[in-house]
Design a protein around this motif. Structure first.
Motif, PDB file in Angstrom:
ATOM      1  N   ARG A 135      10.300  -0.141   7.639  1.00  0.00           N
ATOM      2  CA  ARG A 135      11.105  -0.982   8.512  1.00  0.00           C
ATOM      3  C   ARG A 135      10.496  -2.381   8.502  1.00  0.00           C
ATOM      4  N   PRO A 136      11.252  -3.386   8.957  1.00  0.00           N
ATOM      5  CA  PRO A 136      10.730  -4.765   8.915  1.00  0.00           C
ATOM      6  C   PRO A 136       9.354  -4.936   9.566  1.00  0.00           C
ATOM      7  N   SER A 137       9.066  -4.191  10.635  1.00  0.00           N
ATOM      8  CA  SER A 137       7.767  -4.336  11.308  1.00  0.00           C
ATOM      9  C   SER A 137       6.610  -3.827  10.443  1.00  0.00           C
ATOM     10  N   ALA A 138       6.895  -3.043   9.401  1.00  0.00           N
ATOM     11  CA  ALA A 138       5.832  -2.536   8.522  1.00  0.00           C
ATOM     12  C   ALA A 138       5.143  -3.667   7.766  1.00  0.00           C
ATOM     13  N   ALA A 139       5.863  -4.752   7.521  1.00  0.00           N
ATOM     14  CA  ALA A 139       5.294  -5.872   6.770  1.00  0.00           C
ATOM     15  C   ALA A 139       4.157  -6.548   7.537  1.00  0.00           C
ATOM     16  N   GLU A 140       4.212  -6.505   8.868  1.00  0.00           N
ATOM     17  CA  GLU A 140       3.162  -7.151   9.667  1.00  0.00           C
ATOM     18  C   GLU A 140       1.969  -6.247   9.944  1.00  0.00           C
ATOM     19  N   CYS A 141       2.080  -4.975   9.606  1.00  0.00           N
ATOM     20  CA  CYS A 141       1.009  -4.013   9.883  1.00  0.00           C
ATOM     21  C   CYS A 141      -0.175  -4.214   8.954  1.00  0.00           C
ATOM     22  N   SER A 142      -1.357  -3.892   9.462  1.00  0.00           N
ATOM     23  CA  SER A 142      -2.534  -3.866   8.602  1.00  0.00           C
ATOM     24  C   SER A 142      -2.520  -2.554   7.814  1.00  0.00           C
ATOM     25  N   TYR A 143      -3.370  -2.482   6.819  1.00  0.00           N
ATOM     26  CA  TYR A 143      -3.465  -1.265   6.005  1.00  0.00           C
ATOM     27  C   TYR A 143      -3.844  -0.071   6.879  1.00  0.00           C
ATOM     28  N   GLN A 144      -4.807  -0.273   7.782  1.00  0.00           N
ATOM     29  CA  GLN A 144      -5.283   0.821   8.638  1.00  0.00           C
ATOM     30  C   GLN A 144      -4.159   1.343   9.539  1.00  0.00           C
ATOM     31  N   GLU A 145      -3.345   0.422  10.080  1.00  0.00           N
ATOM     32  CA  GLU A 145      -2.221   0.844  10.925  1.00  0.00           C
ATOM     33  C   GLU A 145      -1.215   1.654  10.112  1.00  0.00           C
ATOM     34  N   LEU A 146      -0.888   1.178   8.917  1.00  0.00           N
ATOM     35  CA  LEU A 146       0.051   1.913   8.069  1.00  0.00           C
ATOM     36  C   LEU A 146      -0.490   3.301   7.734  1.00  0.00           C
ATOM     37  N   GLU A 147      -1.767   3.357   7.418  1.00  0.00           N
ATOM     38  CA  GLU A 147      -2.392   4.633   7.069  1.00  0.00           C
ATOM     39  C   GLU A 147      -2.276   5.629   8.219  1.00  0.00           C
ATOM     40  N   SER A 148      -2.544   5.168   9.445  1.00  0.00           N
ATOM     41  CA  SER A 148      -2.454   6.084  10.584  1.00  0.00           C
ATOM     42  C   SER A 148      -1.008   6.508  10.847  1.00  0.00           C
ATOM     43  N   ARG A 149      -0.041   5.609  10.615  1.00  0.00           N
ATOM     44  CA  ARG A 149       1.383   5.958  10.795  1.00  0.00           C
ATOM     45  C   ARG A 149       1.818   7.003   9.768  1.00  0.00           C
ATOM     46  N   VAL A 150       1.366   6.831   8.515  1.00  0.00           N
ATOM     47  CA  VAL A 150       1.711   7.785   7.456  1.00  0.00           C
ATOM     48  C   VAL A 150       1.180   9.169   7.822  1.00  0.00           C
ATOM     49  N   LYS A 151      -0.097   9.253   8.228  1.00  0.00           N
ATOM     50  CA  LYS A 151      -0.690  10.539   8.610  1.00  0.00           C
ATOM     51  C   LYS A 151       0.053  11.151   9.789  1.00  0.00           C
ATOM     52  N   ASN A 191       6.974  -5.919  -2.085  1.00  0.00           N
ATOM     53  CA  ASN A 191       6.056  -5.307  -3.049  1.00  0.00           C
ATOM     54  C   ASN A 191       4.697  -5.015  -2.427  1.00  0.00           C
ATOM     55  N   ARG A 192       4.193  -5.924  -1.598  1.00  0.00           N
ATOM     56  CA  ARG A 192       2.910  -5.693  -0.927  1.00  0.00           C
ATOM     57  C   ARG A 192       3.015  -4.476  -0.013  1.00  0.00           C
ATOM     58  N   THR A 193       4.121  -4.377   0.712  1.00  0.00           N
ATOM     59  CA  THR A 193       4.329  -3.244   1.612  1.00  0.00           C
ATOM     60  C   THR A 193       4.365  -1.938   0.823  1.00  0.00           C
ATOM     61  N   LYS A 194       5.067  -1.955  -0.311  1.00  0.00           N
ATOM     62  CA  LYS A 194       5.148  -0.756  -1.154  1.00  0.00           C
ATOM     63  C   LYS A 194       3.778  -0.368  -1.710  1.00  0.00           C
ATOM     64  N   ARG A 195       3.006  -1.353  -2.158  1.00  0.00           N
ATOM     65  CA  ARG A 195       1.659  -1.077  -2.689  1.00  0.00           C
ATOM     66  C   ARG A 195       0.775  -0.470  -1.608  1.00  0.00           C
ATOM     67  N   ARG A 196       0.844  -1.031  -0.413  1.00  0.00           N
ATOM     68  CA  ARG A 196       0.036  -0.502   0.686  1.00  0.00           C
ATOM     69  C   ARG A 196       0.429   0.936   1.013  1.00  0.00           C
ATOM     70  N   LEU A 197       1.724   1.200   1.054  1.00  0.00           N
ATOM     71  CA  LEU A 197       2.183   2.559   1.342  1.00  0.00           C
ATOM     72  C   LEU A 197       1.716   3.537   0.270  1.00  0.00           C
ATOM     73  N   ARG A 198       1.850   3.127  -0.998  1.00  0.00           N
ATOM     74  CA  ARG A 198       1.388   3.988  -2.092  1.00  0.00           C
ATOM     75  C   ARG A 198      -0.091   4.306  -1.943  1.00  0.00           C
ATOM     76  N   GLU A 199      -0.864   3.279  -1.583  1.00  0.00           N
ATOM     77  CA  GLU A 199      -2.305   3.455  -1.447  1.00  0.00           C
ATOM     78  C   GLU A 199      -2.643   4.322  -0.229  1.00  0.00           C
ATOM     79  N   CYS A 200      -1.827   4.284   0.813  1.00  0.00           N
ATOM     80  CA  CYS A 200      -2.032   5.143   1.988  1.00  0.00           C
ATOM     81  C   CYS A 200      -1.783   6.607   1.638  1.00  0.00           C
ATOM     82  N   VAL A 201      -0.809   6.849   0.786  1.00  0.00           N
ATOM     83  CA  VAL A 201      -0.408   8.215   0.445  1.00  0.00           C
ATOM     84  C   VAL A 201      -1.333   8.835  -0.589  1.00  0.00           C
ATOM     85  N   ARG A 202      -1.853   8.030  -1.517  1.00  0.00           N
ATOM     86  CA  ARG A 202      -2.638   8.544  -2.647  1.00  0.00           C
ATOM     87  C   ARG A 202      -3.774   9.490  -2.228  1.00  0.00           C
ATOM     88  N   PRO A 203      -4.639   9.115  -1.250  1.00  0.00           N
ATOM     89  CA  PRO A 203      -5.725  10.046  -0.896  1.00  0.00           C
ATOM     90  C   PRO A 203      -5.231  11.327  -0.207  1.00  0.00           C
TER      91      PRO A 203
END
Length: 117
Positions: free
Chosen positions: A82-98, A55-67
């Protein structure tokens, strides 16, 4: 994320899995299908972790996509964590999404918008 931007029933996910163009990195995969609607779905399997982590991973992803919603081209998107996404910081996830959105050319070009009135 607003309801009209969410990918709905399982058949919509299946459609994107079948027809979508795919881009991947270590933490995420993104599937994209052109469509007149703009809908986004998130898939986080049990391999990622227990419910709290998923759920935390999903919330972070949603928040990365929203802006980025305004910049994203219309279509159906599925972000697969993927499993490694759970260990990522918000900033790392945001850059991966972009990065994945650019890779699939799913973002509007800012220069392109200035040319149109």
């Amino acid at each position: 994320m607003q309801r009209q931007n969410r990918l709905g029933p399982n058949r919509q996910f299946s459609y994107v899995y079948r027809r979508g163009k795919k881009a991947s990195c270590r933490e995420l995969s993104l599937l994209y299908v052109r469509n007149r609607d703009k809908r986004i779905g998130f898939s986080v399997s049990k391999k990622v972790g227990v419910a709290v982590v998923r759920n935390r991973t999903k919330r972070r992803l949603r928040e990365c996509v929203r802006p980025l919603l305004a910049q994203m081209k219309s279509g159906l998107y599925v972000f697969v964590a993927r499993p490694s996404a759970a260990e990522c910081s918000y900033q790392e996830l945001e850059s991966r999404v972009k990065h994945l959105l650019r890779k699939l050319e799913a973002l509007h070009d800012p220069a392109e918008e200035h040319n149109h009135p």
